[in-house]
Structures are given as structure tokens and as C-alpha cells.
Design a protein around this motif. Structure first.
Motif, PDB file in Angstrom:
ATOM      1  N   SER A   1      -4.645  -0.117  -8.486  1.00 56.17           N
ATOM      2  CA  SER A   1      -3.995  -1.509  -7.574  1.00 56.17           C
ATOM      3  C   SER A   1      -4.042  -2.348  -8.937  1.00 56.17           C
ATOM      4  O   SER A   1      -5.356  -2.358  -9.668  1.00 56.17           O
ATOM      5  CB  SER A   1      -5.127  -1.527  -6.926  1.00 56.17           C
ATOM      6  OG  SER A   1      -6.652  -1.669  -7.597  1.00 56.17           O
TER       7      SER A   1
ATOM      8  N   VAL B   1       1.112  -0.926  -0.232  1.00 58.02           N
ATOM      9  CA  VAL B   1      -0.402   0.156  -0.044  1.00 58.02           C
ATOM     10  C   VAL B   1       1.137   1.362  -0.143  1.00 58.02           C
ATOM     11  O   VAL B   1       1.748   1.402   0.888  1.00 58.02           O
ATOM     12  CB  VAL B   1      -0.837   0.403   1.082  1.00 58.02           C
ATOM     13  CG1 VAL B   1      -1.641   1.518   1.202  1.00 58.02           C
ATOM     14  CG2 VAL B   1      -1.801  -0.991   1.751  1.00 58.02           C
TER      15      VAL B   1
ATOM     16  N   ILE C   1       3.094  -1.362   4.433  1.00 58.00           N
ATOM     17  CA  ILE C   1       3.009  -0.098   3.838  1.00 58.00           C
ATOM     18  C   ILE C   1       3.458   0.892   3.733  1.00 58.00           C
ATOM     19  O   ILE C   1       5.371   0.764   5.161  1.00 58.00           O
ATOM     20  CB  ILE C   1       1.717   0.794   5.284  1.00 58.00           C
ATOM     21  CG1 ILE C   1       0.971  -0.356   5.724  1.00 58.00           C
ATOM     22  CG2 ILE C   1       1.401   2.411   4.958  1.00 58.00           C
ATOM     23  CD1 ILE C   1      -0.176  -0.153   4.831  1.00 58.00           C
TER      24      ILE C   1
ATOM     25  N   ILE D   1      -1.764  -1.490  -4.566  1.00 60.86           N
ATOM     26  CA  ILE D   1      -2.451  -1.084  -3.903  1.00 60.86           C
ATOM     27  C   ILE D   1      -1.879   0.851  -3.871  1.00 60.86           C
ATOM     28  O   ILE D   1      -1.504   1.264  -2.941  1.00 60.86           O
ATOM     29  CB  ILE D   1      -3.608  -0.789  -3.103  1.00 60.86           C
ATOM     30  CG1 ILE D   1      -3.990  -1.678  -3.009  1.00 60.86           C
ATOM     31  CG2 ILE D   1      -4.229   0.502  -2.915  1.00 60.86           C
ATOM     32  CD1 ILE D   1      -4.986  -2.563  -1.426  1.00 60.86           C
TER      33      ILE D   1
ATOM     34  N   VAL E   1      -8.218   4.764  -2.935  1.00 60.02           N
ATOM     35  CA  VAL E   1      -7.614   4.250  -3.898  1.00 60.02           C
ATOM     36  C   VAL E   1      -7.342   4.585  -4.909  1.00 60.02           C
ATOM     37  O   VAL E   1      -8.732   4.341  -6.229  1.00 60.02           O
ATOM     38  CB  VAL E   1      -8.285   2.866  -3.682  1.00 60.02           C
ATOM     39  CG1 VAL E   1      -7.347   1.472  -4.672  1.00 60.02           C
ATOM     40  CG2 VAL E   1      -7.924   2.387  -2.402  1.00 60.02           C
TER      41      VAL E   1
ATOM     42  N   LYS F   1      -2.880   5.917   4.759  1.00 56.82           N
ATOM     43  CA  LYS F   1      -1.923   4.844   5.273  1.00 56.82           C
ATOM     44  C   LYS F   1      -2.220   4.024   6.656  1.00 56.82           C
ATOM     45  O   LYS F   1      -2.616   2.928   6.629  1.00 56.82           O
ATOM     46  CB  LYS F   1      -0.281   4.760   4.436  1.00 56.82           C
ATOM     47  CG  LYS F   1       0.011   5.404   2.362  1.00 56.82           C
ATOM     48  CD  LYS F   1       0.816   4.866   2.304  1.00 56.82           C
ATOM     49  CE  LYS F   1       1.990   5.731   3.474  1.00 56.82           C
ATOM     50  NZ  LYS F   1       1.806   6.747   3.053  1.00 56.82           N
TER      51      LYS F   1
END
Length: 351
Positions: free
Chosen positions: A226, A40, A201, A216, A223, A48
């Protein structure tokens, strides 16, 4: 099997001094499948950290459905959320070790909390420390460790109680590049040998590039892109994704670089290289008898497939150049860059 799902998830926080609520997440949909490594990525303020707090049940959604390991986070009781957190391991940017405890004591701590028997904790800790490569540091204190060693302790602690899901929150941001590579290799080994699903993350695209199966991309609580990591790199759907990808792949030369390159004579052609065209490009040049030299760009490996942009200096008649560009353009992006296309101050790119 899906281990994390967000369906139309929004999360707002009250603003200070009677201002409007702050939307940290807006209408987020995502899926994380069991056994995958998902990155992410986004800049500061992208949402996040809020996403992580929803996954481990520290926050509940304002709207939408969050399910983690089969638990509906929004409606779960405090007891259910404690049980969920016991199935999730966390790795932190600043390690979060107990300075008053030895390495062994830090790794043993979650096992004690989980109710492991004393006679089982010792062998388990020794096994974990050997697995992460610091078996000789069991009786050392955190102050005596390097950053990489501290993070290995953090990783051993995070997987001590056999979690089903591992969250790595900016786990490499405080590390130098070599140590980062070692930590990423360890995370890959954890995923491969233990089968633990990992969500990373990060704001570092290099981490996604080297580690993740899926990515992502978040921006402003949403978002924006992705999917499979190679797809996202090769065919970005958002401007932010393009900026991230540009950090690990060199694209078309800037106007200044182009003007410098053109001093060498001939014409320049910039070609996108991917898993379908890496061999085809050389074949096209050879078929047309075109002399060519790479003068700019680079190709990187993403999950075993090539991706990048190469700029070639070529020497051929205009008609031949046109044929080469036409043939390459049928398979990938190809741009002919010549002096007439690079006036002062312009980007110098001609499709």
C-alpha cells in the motif's frame, strides 16, 4: 482528515457443512484520507468485496476497529448505520438501474428516499445529468442506453444526495477501454470539483494507474502492499504487486525475445526509467559517446511522473560498456544483456 480507518480488522464467515470458518479478511490496517482517490486492487477472493461491505456497514468486523466518517461500524446501531449509508454513494459493475424508471427517475430515486422536496428534485436531477454528460437522456429508459451511458446514470445517482464518500465497485469492468477512460475522467472531475473522496475497488491495474492517488493491494484477505501509487509501481513490496505492475509496464525482455533482439548485433542494456533517471540515462550515453537505439520496453506516466524499462541496443567497446553500466547502476537498475548471457532456455539477464 481520515475518512476510513481499519485497525487490525478481521472478518470471518461460517463455512458450509461444519467446516472451519472462512477468513475473508485478516488483520487489515489501512487509511483513506479525505479528498483522495484510493484504489483497492486484488484478484477474485482477495477480500475486496468484504472490505466494501464493512465500509458501508453491511457487515461488522469479527475483530478490530472499522471507522467510517467517524462512525464505529462494529458498535453502531441500525439507525446509525442507515445514517452512515446515506453519506456514502455506490457505483456498481452492473449499473443496478431500475429498468421500469427513466433516467430521470433513476437519479431522482435516492433524493426521494433522502426526503428532498419535490420542487428541489427536478433542478437537482437536471444539474446532475448535465454534469455527467447525458442531459439529453433524461426521459430515456435504461434499455435504450449504452453501457457507458448506463454507468453515467449510476454515477449521477450515486452523487445525487451529496455523499462525502463514493465507493466504485468494479465500476468499469463491464465497459470497453474507450468508455472506461471516459468514466475514469468523470470520476477525476467529481473528485476535483466536488471534493468527494473516492474508493475504487478493482482487479484492473490500468484503473489504478490512470485514476488513483493511493493504492492498496490485497491478496488472500490481507493487505500486502500500500501507499502512494507511484511508489507502489516503482518499488513494489509484494510479488502480486510486481505482477500487476508488469501489466502496464514492459520489463526486461524474455529469453525468447532477447535471443531475437541479439540477432541485430551489438550489446543490449536494460535500464529502469523513473522520475529521477529519465533524463540522466541519455546524458550517460552521450557522455561516453555510445550509439544507442531503443529496441524494447516502454515508459508510462503515473500521476505526472515517468516509470518504465527501456532496452537499448548499444555499440561500444567492452570497457566503455562496463563504465556505462556502472554509472547507470549508481542511480537505477541497469542490466547488460549479451549473447553470452543468453544460453538456450535461459532468461538471458546479466546484472
Amino acid at each position: 482528515m481520515t475518512v476510513i480507518s481499519f485497525d487490525g480488522v478481521s472478518k470471518g464467515f461460517p463455512a458450509a457443512r461444519r467446516g472451519p470458518a472462512v477468513a475473508a479478511l485478516e488483520d487489515v490496517d489501512l487509511r483513506v484520507e479525505r479528498g483522495s482517490i484510493v484504489g483497492v486492487i486484488g484478484y477474485s477472493g482477495a477480500g475486496k468485496s468484504t472490505l466494501v461491505r464493512l465500509v458501508n456497514g453491511l457487515e461488522k468486523p469479527t475483530a478490530g476497529l472499522v471507522e467510517v466518517l467517524g462512525v464505529d461500524v462494529g458498535s453502531a446501531s441500525a439507525t446509525e448505520l442507515r445514517g452512515l449509508r446515506g453519506r456514502i454513494g455506490m457505483i456498481f459493475q452492473q449499473f443496478n438501474l431500475f429498468n421500469s424508471r427513466t433516467v430521470r427517475g433513476n437519479v431522482a430515486y435516492p433524493l426521494k428516499v433522502a426526503g428532498w422536496r419535490r420542487q428541489d428534485i427536478g433542478p437537482r436531477v437536471a444539474e446532475l445529468l448535465d454534469f455527467v454528460g447525458i442531459g439529453d437522456k433524461a426521459h430515456s429508459y435504461p434499455r435504450a442506453l449504452s453501457g457507458g451511458q448506463k454507468q453515467r446514470v449510476g454515477i449521477a445517482r450515486a452523487i445525487a444526495a451529496n455523499p462525502e464518500l463514493l465507493l466504485a465497485d468494479e465500476a468499469t469492468s463491464a465497459l470497453d477501454p474507450q468508455t472506461t477512460g471516459e468514466v475514469l475522467a468523470l470520476l477525476r472531475e467529481i473528485n476535483r470539483t466536488l471534493g468527494i473522496t473516492i474508493v475504487v475497488i478493482t482487479h484492473q491495474i490500468s484503473v489504478v494507474h490512470e485514476l488513483c492517488d493511493q493504492v492498496i493491494v490485497m491478496d488472500g484477505g490481507k493487505v500486502v502492499d500500500s501507499g502512494d501509487t507511484y511508489r507502489v509501481f516503482a518499488h513494489p513490496r509484494a510479488a502480486l504487486t510486481e505482477r500487476f505492475v508488469a501489466a502496464v509496464t514492459q520489463g526486461v525482455p524474455s529469453a525468447e525475445t532477447l535471443r531475437a533482439l541479439l540477432v541485430g548485433g551489438g550489446a543490449l542494456i536494460s535500464v529502469d526509467v523513473n522520475e529521477f533517471t529519465s533524463e540522466h540515462v541519455a546524458e550517460v550515453f552521450e557522455t561516453h559517446g555510445v550509439r544507442h537505439t531503443v529496441v524494447f520496453g516502454g515508459v508510462t506516466d503515473i500521476r505526472g511522473s515517468q516509470l518504465g524499462t527501456l532496452t537499448y541496443r548499444i555499440h561500444a567497446e567492452d570497457a566503455v560498456l562496463a563504465s556505462v553500466v556502472a554509472e547507470l547502476s549508481a542511480h537505477t537498475r541497469a542490466q547488460l544483456l549479451r549473447a553470452s548471457d543468453a544460453p538456450s532456455g535461459a532468461e538471458g539477464v546479466q546484472s
